[in-house]
Every structure is written in C-alpha cells, then in structure tokens.
Enzyme design. Structure first.
Site, PDB file in Angstrom:
ATOM      1  N   MET A  90       0.836  -1.194   0.000  1.00 43.61           N
ATOM      2  CA  MET A  90       0.000   0.000   0.000  1.00 43.61           C
ATOM      3  C   MET A  90       0.877   1.252   0.000  1.00 43.61           C
ATOM      4  O   MET A  90       0.438   2.340   0.396  1.00 43.61           O
ATOM      5  CB  MET A  90      -0.963   0.000   1.194  1.00 43.61           C
ATOM      6  CG  MET A  90      -2.020  -1.075   1.082  1.00 43.61           C
ATOM      7  SD  MET A  90      -3.560  -0.700   1.955  1.00 43.61           S
ATOM      8  CE  MET A  90      -2.988  -0.593   3.632  1.00 43.61           C
TER       9      MET A  90
ATOM     10  N   HIS B 295       9.644  -3.504   3.015  1.00 45.33           N
ATOM     11  CA  HIS B 295       9.131  -3.777   1.667  1.00 45.33           C
ATOM     12  C   HIS B 295      10.281  -4.174   0.727  1.00 45.33           C
ATOM     13  O   HIS B 295      10.146  -5.096  -0.086  1.00 45.33           O
ATOM     14  CB  HIS B 295       8.440  -2.537   1.096  1.00 45.33           C
ATOM     15  CG  HIS B 295       7.155  -2.173   1.769  1.00 45.33           C
ATOM     16  ND1 HIS B 295       6.954  -0.951   2.363  1.00 45.33           N
ATOM     17  CD2 HIS B 295       6.008  -2.870   1.944  1.00 45.33           C
ATOM     18  CE1 HIS B 295       5.735  -0.907   2.863  1.00 45.33           C
ATOM     19  NE2 HIS B 295       5.139  -2.061   2.628  1.00 45.33           N
TER      20      HIS B 295
ATOM     21  N   LYS C 259       4.991  -9.886   9.389  1.00 42.21           N
ATOM     22  CA  LYS C 259       4.459  -8.914  10.355  1.00 42.21           C
ATOM     23  C   LYS C 259       2.937  -8.986  10.374  1.00 42.21           C
ATOM     24  O   LYS C 259       2.304  -8.914  11.419  1.00 42.21           O
ATOM     25  CB  LYS C 259       4.917  -7.495  10.038  1.00 42.21           C
ATOM     26  CG  LYS C 259       4.418  -6.459  11.071  1.00 42.21           C
ATOM     27  CD  LYS C 259       4.878  -5.066  10.736  1.00 42.21           C
ATOM     28  CE  LYS C 259       4.144  -4.511   9.541  1.00 42.21           C
ATOM     29  NZ  LYS C 259       2.694  -4.248   9.842  1.00 42.21           N
TER      30      LYS C 259
ATOM     31  N   LEU D  20      11.304  -7.723   9.187  1.00 45.44           N
ATOM     32  CA  LEU D  20      12.522  -6.913   9.263  1.00 45.44           C
ATOM     33  C   LEU D  20      12.301  -5.865  10.352  1.00 45.44           C
ATOM     34  O   LEU D  20      11.257  -5.208  10.394  1.00 45.44           O
ATOM     35  CB  LEU D  20      12.805  -6.243   7.916  1.00 45.44           C
ATOM     36  CG  LEU D  20      14.224  -5.735   7.701  1.00 45.44           C
ATOM     37  CD1 LEU D  20      15.224  -6.876   7.742  1.00 45.44           C
ATOM     38  CD2 LEU D  20      14.352  -4.996   6.377  1.00 45.44           C
TER      39      LEU D  20
ATOM     40  N   SER E 296       7.176  -0.787   9.658  1.00 49.52           N
ATOM     41  CA  SER E 296       5.800  -0.629   9.203  1.00 49.52           C
ATOM     42  C   SER E 296       5.615   0.774   8.646  1.00 49.52           C
ATOM     43  O   SER E 296       6.250   1.727   9.118  1.00 49.52           O
ATOM     44  CB  SER E 296       4.827  -0.847  10.372  1.00 49.52           C
ATOM     45  OG  SER E 296       3.512  -0.467  10.019  1.00 49.52           O
TER      46      SER E 296
END
Length: 281
Positions: A30, A37, A151, A178, A187
């Site tokens: 997103m 990522h 996560k 991570l 996040s």
C-alpha cells in the site's frame, strides 16, 4: 524503472515475459515503502525473472475512514526507494477506479474461520477487503510467486487459504519480519509516530521476547497475565490485545499441545497510532 497505472499497460508489458516462460514475482503493497518492503522485493528479485510491485491504498480493507484518509501516500518517494534496489522492477500504481471500476465493494470470502480471529474480530470485513484486492492483483498479474511479510501473519495465512481454496497456481512466500535496531517491526504506520515514540516502541519487542521465554516454562494464562501487567505499568501504550494462537488455525490457545506451533500476537497504540507485532513461540 517501469511504471504503469492501468491494467492494460501492465498486462501488455507482462505478456512478453509469459510468452517466453519467464517467471513473475508479485509484491503487493500500500506504498509508504520502507526497508521491510525492499526486503520482500529482494526475495522476489532473487527468485524470479520479473518483479512487480503494486502500490495501492485499498479502501475496502479500512474500517475507519479516518485511518484511510491518514494513510501515507508517497508515490514519488516510493519510486525513489525502489530504484535504490533495482531499476528493473515493475511498479503498478493504479487509481481506485482502475481497480474497482466504479464498484468499490469487497467480495465476501470464506477463509475457514481465519478471518474471524484477532484482526478480523477487531476489524469486521477487513479480510474481505484484503482478499478482494489481492485476488484482483493475482488475476491481473498472474504471478508465479507472491511475497507477504510475516508482520501481518494473519493476513499471510488468509492469503494462503484463499490460494488453496481458489486453487490458484501461485506460490505464497512468507518473509520474516525486518526490524529496526531497537527491535520495532518495520511498518508504514511508524511514519506517524514521533522519534521519541519510536524509541519507546522498542518495548513491544522486549515484551514479546520475555513472553516467549516465559512460554517455555509457564502456562498460557501466566504468560497472558505477565504481558497485561507489563502494559499496565507502561503509560506510553494502550494494549488493544495480546494473544497466543495456533499458527494454523489462528485460534486463541488455552493450553499447549505437542506438535502444534504457536505465535504471540500483540497490538498496542502509541500517540494514537496502532502498531502490530508477532513472534513465533
């Protein structure tokens, strides 16, 4: 860098890969790209000839309109981050209309009850929204493999269940969390926390590790009581829930059974931001 905003452009580009038998990996995001990522993308780059990264803030998985409105949208910065990793990644950044064609409604799914536990109980309909957009991306990209971070472990299990039930020829790869140097799970939501708040958030991983250690010798009830006590004594956080669940069913575990894998799941709020984490027990 290859950037597409329409389904037609993306499919035309990918058709050349499919025709030559090359493999395609998909990393759905997103946006608000961070190193977590990039870690997913690294896995895809190693294992596939082509990597597609979708950047799409999916409205049907948000229960709180304010949360949707506040979600960071940083496409230019996201692209710069991705280019630090590879200039051969395909970025798909569609509009809401391009994905939903004017019918922004979630499909109803049956994930064999996985959708009703934890996040599903707190956010009714959330996993219908997740399933809807991921299924649309799978149909569009037709990847050989897709990558999701642990996560969001419940989401990972839900997607695996969808692939199983829909009989989709896609390998789902769960990638380890991570973490920042202080242990905080990376996040996109971390961007909304102050620098001081991020330092304090090391507490989440510390509690999970202590709970894991206790789990080896104490009952689940004792571990639960320990975690709740730790949060009562820390005024920086509001604990939404902590639970120890079976990794397969995601159901709240009452007792430890041989042959079962368990995981501790934690959700807490700091500075009005909802942070989630989990750890294999």
């Amino acid at each position: 860098m290859f950037l597409f905003s329409t389904k037609a452009e993306l499919q035309e580009f990918l058709s050349s890969f499919k025709q030559t038998g090359k493999t395609v990996g998909l990393v759905p995001t997103m946006g608000a790209i961070h190193r977590g990522h990039l870690f997913l993308m690294e896995h895809s780059l190693r294992e596939n000839n082509c990597t597609v990264v979708s950047i799409f803030v999916n409205p049907t998985q948000f229960n709180n309109p304010e949360d949707l409105e506040k979600y960071p949208r940083t496409l230019d910065r996201d692209i710069q981050m991705i280019e630090t990793l590879s200039n051969q990644i395909v970025v798909f950044a569609p509009s809401v209309h391009e994905i939903y064609q004017g019918n922004t409604v979630a499909q109803s799914f049956d994930f064999d009850g996985l959708e009703n536990e934890m996040e599903g109980a707190q956010r009714p309909g959330h996993f219908d929204g997740v399933g809807t957009v991921v299924k649309k991306l799978f149909e569009l990209v037709q990847p050989n493999r897709a990558y999701f971070g642990e996560k969001d472990f419940q989401q990972l299990q839900v997607i695996r269940k969808m692939v199983e039930k829909e009989k989709l020829p896609i390998q789902i790869s769960g990638v380890p969390i991570l973490r920042e140097e202080n242990g905080l799970a990376m996040s996109s939501r971390n961007e909304r926390v102050s620098e001081e708040g991020l330092k304090k958030s090391a507490f989440l991983f510390e509690v999970l590790n202590k709970a894991k250690e206790l789990f080896q010798t104490e009952t689940i009830e004792k571990v639960q009581q320990f975690v709740e006590s730790e949060f009562k004594n820390n005024s920086n956080f509001d604990l939404e829930y902590f639970t120890i669940a079976d990794e397969e069913t995601l159901k709240n575990a009452q007792t430890k059974e041989a042959g079962h894998k368990y995981r501790g799941f934690l959700v807490a709020h700091i500075e009005g931001v909802r942070l989630i984490d989990n750890l294999s027990f």
